[in-house]
Design a protein around this motif. Structure first.
Motif, PDB file in Angstrom:
ATOM      1  N   PHE A   1       0.852  -1.186   0.000  1.00  0.00           N
ATOM      2  CA  PHE A   1       0.000   0.000   0.000  1.00  0.00           C
ATOM      3  C   PHE A   1       0.889   1.237   0.000  1.00  0.00           C
ATOM      4  O   PHE A   1       1.789   1.355   0.837  1.00  0.00           O
ATOM      5  N   LEU A   2       0.628   2.128  -0.946  1.00  0.00           N
ATOM      6  CA  LEU A   2       1.475   3.295  -1.155  1.00  0.00           C
ATOM      7  C   LEU A   2       0.691   4.585  -0.963  1.00  0.00           C
ATOM      8  O   LEU A   2      -0.499   4.656  -1.276  1.00  0.00           O
ATOM      9  N   LYS A   3       1.386   5.579  -0.484  1.00  0.00           N
ATOM     10  CA  LYS A   3       0.879   6.944  -0.477  1.00  0.00           C
ATOM     11  C   LYS A   3       1.963   7.803  -1.095  1.00  0.00           C
ATOM     12  O   LYS A   3       3.096   7.830  -0.605  1.00  0.00           O
TER      13      LYS A   3
ATOM     14  N   ASP B   1      -8.668  -3.177   5.017  1.00  0.00           N
ATOM     15  CA  ASP B   1      -9.252  -1.886   5.359  1.00  0.00           C
ATOM     16  C   ASP B   1      -8.272  -1.029   6.157  1.00  0.00           C
ATOM     17  O   ASP B   1      -8.140   0.163   5.929  1.00  0.00           O
ATOM     18  N   ASP B   2      -7.578  -1.647   7.103  1.00  0.00           N
ATOM     19  CA  ASP B   2      -6.591  -0.916   7.913  1.00  0.00           C
ATOM     20  C   ASP B   2      -5.458  -0.379   7.050  1.00  0.00           C
ATOM     21  O   ASP B   2      -5.026   0.758   7.209  1.00  0.00           O
ATOM     22  N   ALA B   3      -4.969  -1.220   6.138  1.00  0.00           N
ATOM     23  CA  ALA B   3      -3.876  -0.792   5.255  1.00  0.00           C
ATOM     24  C   ALA B   3      -4.347   0.313   4.300  1.00  0.00           C
ATOM     25  O   ALA B   3      -3.615   1.280   4.063  1.00  0.00           O
ATOM     26  N   LEU B   4      -5.561   0.186   3.776  1.00  0.00           N
ATOM     27  CA  LEU B   4      -6.099   1.208   2.890  1.00  0.00           C
ATOM     28  C   LEU B   4      -6.283   2.532   3.627  1.00  0.00           C
ATOM     29  O   LEU B   4      -6.064   3.602   3.056  1.00  0.00           O
ATOM     30  N   ALA B   5      -6.660   2.466   4.888  1.00  0.00           N
ATOM     31  CA  ALA B   5      -6.815   3.692   5.682  1.00  0.00           C
ATOM     32  C   ALA B   5      -5.470   4.410   5.790  1.00  0.00           C
ATOM     33  O   ALA B   5      -5.435   5.659   5.725  1.00  0.00           O
ATOM     34  N   GLN B   6      -4.403   3.682   5.934  1.00  0.00           N
ATOM     35  CA  GLN B   6      -3.079   4.309   6.000  1.00  0.00           C
ATOM     36  C   GLN B   6      -2.711   4.963   4.660  1.00  0.00           C
ATOM     37  O   GLN B   6      -2.142   6.051   4.640  1.00  0.00           O
ATOM     38  N   ALA B   7      -3.032   4.294   3.579  1.00  0.00           N
ATOM     39  CA  ALA B   7      -2.713   4.846   2.260  1.00  0.00           C
ATOM     40  C   ALA B   7      -3.574   6.063   1.936  1.00  0.00           C
ATOM     41  O   ALA B   7      -3.133   6.962   1.219  1.00  0.00           O
ATOM     42  N   ASN B   8      -4.789   6.105   2.466  1.00  0.00           N
ATOM     43  CA  ASN B   8      -5.705   7.207   2.198  1.00  0.00           C
ATOM     44  C   ASN B   8      -5.622   8.330   3.216  1.00  0.00           C
ATOM     45  O   ASN B   8      -6.326   9.325   3.096  1.00  0.00           O
ATOM     46  N   ALA B   9      -4.788   8.167   4.250  1.00  0.00           N
ATOM     47  CA  ALA B   9      -4.689   9.199   5.293  1.00  0.00           C
ATOM     48  C   ALA B   9      -4.222  10.520   4.697  1.00  0.00           C
ATOM     49  O   ALA B   9      -3.395  10.555   3.799  1.00  0.00           O
ATOM     50  N   ALA B  10      -4.774  11.565   5.234  1.00  0.00           N
ATOM     51  CA  ALA B  10      -4.449  12.920   4.722  1.00  0.00           C
ATOM     52  C   ALA B  10      -3.054  13.352   5.102  1.00  0.00           C
ATOM     53  O   ALA B  10      -2.418  12.884   5.949  1.00  0.00           O
TER      54      ALA B  10
END
Length: 109
Positions: A80-82, A100-109
């Protein structure tokens, strides 16, 4: 972009991945891999309401440079990348919560 069902014929280079903006998921695996096929429903469900997340499905194997650059050992491995930087990793997902937890980290502002 959201969920991608088919592995990319030409995977991106590491340099191209490092330049990605926003949230993205690199999924390393192979179309014949039983673990990979078994995880597809979880992955698709996790990404179904996130069209802003780019999903790049990369066929991996010996000598494949992108997978080696991320030190992928087991399939499927989801990175998962940001903004091109790894923020989370899930190997052989078993639950929707992991994704879901990993996606939340990638989508964090």
């Amino acid at each position: 972009m959201s969920y991608t069902a088919i592995h990319s014929e030409t995977p991106p280079t590491r340099e191209a991945v490092d330049q990605l903006r926003g949230a993205a998921v690199l999924e390393f695996g192979a179309p014949w891999c039983g673990y990979c096929r078994g995880a597809q429903q979880l992955i698709e469900q996790a990404l179904q309401d996130l069209p802003q997340v780019e999903h790049i499905k990369v066929e991996d194997g010996p000598g494949r440079p992108l997978g080696r650059s991320y030190r992928v050992k087991l399939w499927p491995t989801l990175v998962f990348l940001k903004d091109g930087q790894e923020v989370a990793r899930v190997v052989r997902p078993q639950t929707a919560q992991e994704l879901d937890d990993a996606l939340a980290q990638a989508n964090a502002a």
